[in-house]
Design a protein around this motif. Structure first.
Motif, PDB file in Angstrom:
ATOM      1  N   ASN A  40      44.229 -46.318  22.891  1.00  0.00           N
ATOM      2  CA  ASN A  40      43.856 -47.380  21.857  1.00  0.00           C
ATOM      3  C   ASN A  40      42.772 -47.910  22.240  1.00  0.00           C
ATOM      4  OD1 ASN A  40      46.279 -47.240  20.495  1.00  0.00           O
ATOM      5  ND2 ASN A  40      47.488 -48.683  21.986  1.00  0.00           N
ATOM      6  N   PHE A  41      42.144 -49.101  21.364  1.00  0.00           N
ATOM      7  CA  PHE A  41      40.712 -49.461  21.570  1.00  0.00           C
ATOM      8  C   PHE A  41      41.178 -51.063  22.024  1.00  0.00           C
ATOM      9  CE2 PHE A  41      39.803 -45.625  19.481  1.00  0.00           C
ATOM     10  CZ  PHE A  41      38.837 -45.252  20.234  1.00  0.00           C
ATOM     11  N   SER A  42      40.548 -51.470  22.938  1.00  0.00           N
ATOM     12  CA  SER A  42      40.942 -52.958  23.394  1.00  0.00           C
ATOM     13  C   SER A  42      39.648 -53.785  23.555  1.00  0.00           C
ATOM     14  CB  SER A  42      41.852 -52.978  24.721  1.00  0.00           C
ATOM     15  OG  SER A  42      42.166 -54.326  25.144  1.00  0.00           O
ATOM     16  N   TYR A  43      39.742 -55.105  22.928  1.00  0.00           N
ATOM     17  CA  TYR A  43      38.520 -55.858  23.055  1.00  0.00           C
ATOM     18  C   TYR A  43      39.276 -57.018  23.769  1.00  0.00           C
ATOM     19  CZ  TYR A  43      34.565 -58.843  21.411  1.00  0.00           C
ATOM     20  OH  TYR A  43      33.446 -59.451  21.421  1.00  0.00           O
ATOM     21  N   ASP A  44      38.546 -57.668  24.635  1.00  0.00           N
ATOM     22  CA  ASP A  44      39.061 -58.949  25.561  1.00  0.00           C
ATOM     23  C   ASP A  44      37.961 -59.701  25.942  1.00  0.00           C
ATOM     24  OD1 ASP A  44      40.143 -60.634  27.253  1.00  0.00           O
ATOM     25  OD2 ASP A  44      41.359 -59.226  28.145  1.00  0.00           O
TER      26      ASP A  44
END
Length: 115
Positions: A40-44
């Motif tokens: 998955n691609f995660s942006y935090d």
């Protein structure tokens, strides 16, 4: 052909967002998304006024590895509780930063806003 993702909203926001039909992997990475172990691609990103170390909230966005599912949430700095940024006027600077981030993600064809 990818299935169209459903629209989601950030807690407290009336707008709805979905994954852009023209999404590509490399613009995701350029925008600050990191690929997780399961693909998955995660942006935090902290939402802060002066220092990221004093940030009281975080914007978290996840896009599934097949790029069909989107989640968007604002949490406290520990990531444990959802925060409604839109019902507290004292958080206007964080709201401005959120608007800037969302505008960039729309312009990069990562997400699209339901008009």
């Amino acid at each position: 052909m990818m299935a169209k993702s459903k629209f989601v909203s950030i807690n407290g926001d009336s707008r709805q967002f979905a994954i852009d039909d023209n999404i590509k992997r490399y613009p995701l990475i350029d925008a600050g998304f990191k690929q997780t172990k399961n693909g998955n691609f995660s942006y935090d990103r902290p939402l802060y006024n002066d220092s990221p170390y004093n940030a009281t909230m975080r914007l978290k966005i996840t896009i599934s590895k097949d790029m069909t599912q989107l989640t968007m949430v604002i949490t406290d700095k520990n990531g444990l509780q959802k925060v409604n940024l839109f019902k507290n006027e004292q958080l206007s600077a964080a709201k401005e930063l959120l608007e800037f981030i969302l505008k960039d993600l729309v312009e990069a064809h990562i997400i699209t806003e339901d008009k």
